[in-house]
Design an enzyme around this catalytic site. Structure first.
Site, PDB file in Angstrom:
ATOM      1  N   CYS A   1     -20.171  -2.995   2.345  1.00 31.95           N
ATOM      2  CA  CYS A   1     -19.448  -2.171   3.316  1.00 31.95           C
ATOM      3  C   CYS A   1     -19.732  -2.741   4.709  1.00 31.95           C
ATOM      4  CB  CYS A   1     -19.883  -0.716   3.154  1.00 31.95           C
ATOM      5  SG  CYS A   1     -19.142   0.491   4.271  1.00 31.95           S
TER       6      CYS A   1
ATOM      7  N   ASP B   1      -8.632  -1.588  -0.618  1.00 26.16           N
ATOM      8  CA  ASP B   1      -9.535  -1.326   0.504  1.00 26.16           C
ATOM      9  C   ASP B   1      -8.756  -1.332   1.818  1.00 26.16           C
ATOM     10  OD1 ASP B   1     -11.595  -1.150   2.314  1.00 26.16           O
ATOM     11  OD2 ASP B   1     -12.847  -2.648   1.329  1.00 26.16           O
TER      12      ASP B   1
ATOM     13  N   HIS C   1     -12.955   0.298  -2.219  1.00 25.03           N
ATOM     14  CA  HIS C   1     -14.048   0.141  -1.264  1.00 25.03           C
ATOM     15  C   HIS C   1     -15.270   0.900  -1.777  1.00 25.03           C
ATOM     16  CE1 HIS C   1     -15.830  -0.556   2.682  1.00 25.03           C
ATOM     17  NE2 HIS C   1     -16.306   0.679   2.605  1.00 25.03           N
TER      18      HIS C   1
END
Length: 251
Positions: free
Chosen positions: A134, A189, A221
């Site tokens: 992330c 994502d 994601h």
């Protein structure tokens, strides 16, 4: 996999003290170092388990709480599992904390983390490897470009905002990277749309960086994070294969 020892510790930085987790093979011998950058949810048991898995493969792994300026981990209390319904409230609190971690502060901290690893009797001499998740993927790329002589390789998974139009976008450091890079993108994502994936690939190619960028079909994601609803076991295991292959080539 070897027996692993995990320890909570504190890392001195120019701005204070970062709490962190260290995992290493239980025999206490020096091993190649890996700096693991957390996702936005922060240092927590799941990331400690990931560090343990890397340590079991023969590495000394440091996972700092990059939000330490706002308190010890967990900086924000998290439900288990982290489900979509709880995310708006979590990010309402995390947003300002994430925004306060400027690239300048993050890279000042990175120097402290690298210094700690270099001075540890549990690590071998030489450059380290990085992996980030992330927001940690961007931190890994920035660190590889800011400290090129100290980073042998870096990986990033389901990273967001890696190649934006901002003047300080992480991809603009590509020309300074000397290590090998790997990125595993989620194709579902919104934080890294196709145009950013292309921009990142083009920047790395133009800079002559050894790299591989792959899109994981169907992955969302956060696909590596087993304590979230985004977890995808197949994609997560693919990530482990890619990461351990990169480390094997590096060390």
């Amino acid at each position: 996999m070897t027996a692993v020892q995990g320890t909570a510790l504190e890392i001195p930085t120019p701005d204070g003290t970062a709490d962190a987790y260290l995992a290493h093979p239980g025999d206490g011998r020096p091993r190649p170092a890996v700096l693991l950058y957390m996702d936005a949810f922060g240092l927590r048991p799941h990331l400690e388990e990931m560090a343990d898995r890397l340590a079991g493969a023969g590495h000394t792994v440091l996972v700092p709480n990059v939000f330490y300026r706002h308190g010890r981990a967990p900086v924000v209390e998290l439900p288990y599992p982290i489900d979509p319904g709880s995310r708006p409230e979590i990010f309402e609190r995390l947003g300002p904390i994430m925004g306060a971690l400027t690239p300048e502060l993050a890279m000042r901290d990175a120097g402290a983390y690298l210094d700690w690893l270099a001075g540890s009797p549990l690590t071998v001499d030489g450059p380290v490897a990085l992996t980030g998740y992330c927001m940690g993927a961007a931190l890994a790329l920035r660190t590889a470009g800011t400290y090129p002589d100290r980073v042998a390789a870096a990986a990033g998974f389901h990273g967001g905002n890696l190649a934006t139009d901002a003047p300080d976008s992480p991809h603009l450091l590509a020309g300074r990277v000397t290590g090998e890079l790997y990125f595993g993108h989620a194709d579902q994502d919104h934080s890294l749309p196709p145009e950013q994936i292309r921009r990142l690939e083009e920047a790395l190619t133009a800079a002559g960086v050894r790299h591989r960028c792959e899109v994981y079909p169907g992955a969302h994601h956060g696909f590596t994070q087993a304590d979230t609803a985004a977890y995808d076991q197949e994609a997560a295991e693919r990530h482990w294969t890619a990461l351990l292959d990169l480390l094997a080539r590096t060390f």
